[in-house]
Design an enzyme around this catalytic site. Structure first.
Site, PDB file in Angstrom:
ATOM      1  N   CYS A   7     -10.115  18.400  -3.071  1.00 58.85           N
ATOM      2  CA  CYS A   7      -9.010  19.291  -3.427  1.00 58.85           C
ATOM      3  C   CYS A   7      -7.732  18.711  -2.817  1.00 58.85           C
ATOM      4  O   CYS A   7      -7.725  17.575  -2.353  1.00 58.85           O
ATOM      5  CB  CYS A   7      -9.272  20.739  -2.998  1.00 58.85           C
ATOM      6  SG  CYS A   7      -9.232  21.062  -1.218  1.00 58.85           S
ATOM      7  N   ASN A  10      -7.897  19.665   1.563  1.00 57.03           N
ATOM      8  CA  ASN A  10      -9.227  19.702   2.186  1.00 57.03           C
ATOM      9  C   ASN A  10      -9.342  20.785   3.258  1.00 57.03           C
ATOM     10  O   ASN A  10      -9.970  20.584   4.284  1.00 57.03           O
ATOM     11  CB  ASN A  10      -9.603  18.323   2.731  1.00 57.03           C
ATOM     12  CG  ASN A  10     -11.059  18.182   3.127  1.00 57.03           C
ATOM     13  OD1 ASN A  10     -11.375  17.483   4.087  1.00 57.03           O
ATOM     14  ND2 ASN A  10     -11.965  18.816   2.435  1.00 57.03           N
ATOM     15  N   CYS A  12      -9.273  24.441   1.901  1.00 53.84           N
ATOM     16  CA  CYS A  12      -9.649  25.690   1.220  1.00 53.84           C
ATOM     17  C   CYS A  12     -10.837  25.498   0.279  1.00 53.84           C
ATOM     18  O   CYS A  12     -11.956  25.892   0.588  1.00 53.84           O
ATOM     19  CB  CYS A  12      -8.463  26.252   0.418  1.00 53.84           C
ATOM     20  SG  CYS A  12      -7.058  26.784   1.426  1.00 53.84           S
ATOM     21  N   ARG A  13     -10.586  24.892  -0.883  1.00 57.55           N
ATOM     22  CA  ARG A  13     -11.606  24.819  -1.930  1.00 57.55           C
ATOM     23  C   ARG A  13     -12.700  23.806  -1.642  1.00 57.55           C
ATOM     24  O   ARG A  13     -13.887  24.141  -1.732  1.00 57.55           O
ATOM     25  CB  ARG A  13     -10.939  24.487  -3.275  1.00 57.55           C
ATOM     26  CG  ARG A  13      -9.971  25.556  -3.737  1.00 57.55           C
ATOM     27  CD  ARG A  13      -9.168  25.113  -4.932  1.00 57.55           C
ATOM     28  NE  ARG A  13      -8.205  24.079  -4.530  1.00 57.55           N
ATOM     29  CZ  ARG A  13      -7.402  23.436  -5.354  1.00 57.55           C
ATOM     30  NH1 ARG A  13      -7.454  23.678  -6.658  1.00 57.55           N
ATOM     31  NH2 ARG A  13      -6.547  22.542  -4.914  1.00 57.55           N
ATOM     32  N   SER A  14     -12.330  22.580  -1.314  1.00 52.19           N
ATOM     33  CA  SER A  14     -13.377  21.563  -1.127  1.00 52.19           C
ATOM     34  C   SER A  14     -14.267  21.836   0.089  1.00 52.19           C
ATOM     35  O   SER A  14     -15.477  21.588   0.018  1.00 52.19           O
ATOM     36  CB  SER A  14     -12.793  20.145  -1.109  1.00 52.19           C
ATOM     37  OG  SER A  14     -11.821  19.984  -0.110  1.00 52.19           O
ATOM     38  N   ASP A 124      -6.193  27.327  -6.538  1.00 47.38           N
ATOM     39  CA  ASP A 124      -5.933  27.139  -5.115  1.00 47.38           C
ATOM     40  C   ASP A 124      -5.591  28.499  -4.507  1.00 47.38           C
ATOM     41  O   ASP A 124      -4.571  29.093  -4.832  1.00 47.38           O
ATOM     42  CB  ASP A 124      -4.775  26.169  -4.920  1.00 47.38           C
ATOM     43  CG  ASP A 124      -4.594  25.748  -3.473  1.00 47.38           C
ATOM     44  OD1 ASP A 124      -5.139  26.419  -2.570  1.00 47.38           O
ATOM     45  OD2 ASP A 124      -3.911  24.731  -3.241  1.00 47.38           O
TER      46      ASP A 124
END
Length: 161
Positions: A7, A10, A12-14, A124
């Site tokens: 993401c 690195n 939040c999402r990943s 995001d």
């Protein structure tokens, strides 16, 4: 199997995707490596966002051992699969790949596992509240189920060949 989630920063999402898939891989008794990285280095060395940590913890997953890092050219040689969270991340990974004469990794959008060919982005959640993180968790949970299923089926076909 070696999988890298990507993401923007690195945090939040990943990290959520990494934590969710690692948990499933461990429970399935597989020897896969799962990692995550960001396009940028703004958060290098930092823990995931506290909201990512909280939502993962709510579902019994601990991601506090993760630290943000930036994607490297070597990742395209070391990983089998690199999964981007959105179009911008995907373009950046492809630009990085163009700098190499050869790559090992297959690169795709993570949501193409649960919604093939739609190139749907994982939003995001950084500028929103915990509800956005929960929505992202559910999206990634579904996609990681499909990743596990597809690659376990592929491994069985190879073993039976």
């Amino acid at each position: 199997m070696r999988i890298l989630m990507v993401c923007l920063g690195n945090i939040c999402r990943s990290p959520l995707a990494e934590g969710i898939l690692k948990d499933k891989v461990k429970k399935a008794g597989l020897e896969w490596e799962v990692d995550s990285a960001g396009i940028g280095d703004w958060h290098a060395g930092e823990l995931p966002d506290q909201r990512s940590i909280a939502i993962a913890r709510r579902f019994g997953i601990d991601i506090t051992d993760q630290r943000a890092r930036q994607i490297r050219k070597e990742d395209l040689l070391d990983f089998d699969l690199i999964l981007a969270m959105d179009d911008s991340n995907l373009r950046q990974v492809h630009l990085l790949a163009k700098q190499l004469s050869q790559t090992k990794a297959q690169v795709d959008m993570i949501m193409n596992y649960s919604e093939p060919g739609k190139n749907r982005a994982v939003p995001d959640p950084y500028y929103g509240g915990i509800d956005g993180f929960e929505k992202v968790f559910y999206m990634l949970d579904e996609a990681t189920d499909r990743i596990l299923e597809r690659h376990q089926q592929s491994e069985k076909r190879i073993a039976n060949s």
